[in-house]
Design an enzyme around this catalytic site. Sequence first.
Site, short mmCIF file in Angstrom:
data_model
loop_
_atom_site.label_atom_id
_atom_site.label_comp_id
_atom_site.label_asym_id
_atom_site.label_seq_id
_atom_site.Cartn_x
_atom_site.Cartn_y
_atom_site.Cartn_z
CD GLN A 127 8.29 1.33 2.42
OE1 GLN A 127 8.88 0.24 2.65
NE2 GLN A 127 7.07 1.48 2.89
CG ASN A 128 12.99 -1.62 -0.95
OD1 ASN A 128 13.43 -1.29 0.11
ND2 ASN A 128 12.03 -2.65 -1.31
#
Length: 203
Positions: A127-128
């Site tokens: 996600q990051n």
Amino acid sequence: MMPSDIIGLYGRSHMSLLRRDVMGLIAGVVAAPGFIISAGAQSRANAYGFSFDQPGGRRLALSAYRGRPILIVNTATQCGFAGQFATLQQLWQRYSGRGLMLIAVPSNDFGGQEPLEGQAIAEAALQNYGATYAFAEKCSVRGSNAHPFYRWAAAQRPAETPSWNFHKYLVGRDGELVGGFSSGTDPIGPQLVRAIGQELQAT
């Protein structure tokens, strides 16, 4: 790497974390506990005798990647070097089609910077930072409780062992340890890229 390069790579918001991590690196070099290597780990002929557990009960056997270079990186999602998740992804996209295997090995050994567990670590990195390469279960990478691969690698290259998060071990196409690369080594910088390229061209 120059300070301006680090700022450009990770952004100013990471600089305070980076300063803390650099201090931890220095402390780790000076005061890291000695490795205790088991006779079994020392007797392994090469890296193909080892495997890593993965979230969900799967097992990642290094022998499955025989004949391919394997990059093994101990990671931590809260580390100031966590921006390397993204540059490792760039490396993976560039060379996976040519045979490179990349394995992230989460560890809480340095600075307590991996609070997550199991699949949550890979999900956070995805996600990051867009990380899509393989993740092992969180484990120790130094000392008597280290994963067997890391104890074997420490016996092979005692001067190139992890002293902080995002240390990189490169295993050659023959299963031998090519070398260890420090946390500050840029995954897409010339030092590591050159070593990987040499292995990809090896016959």
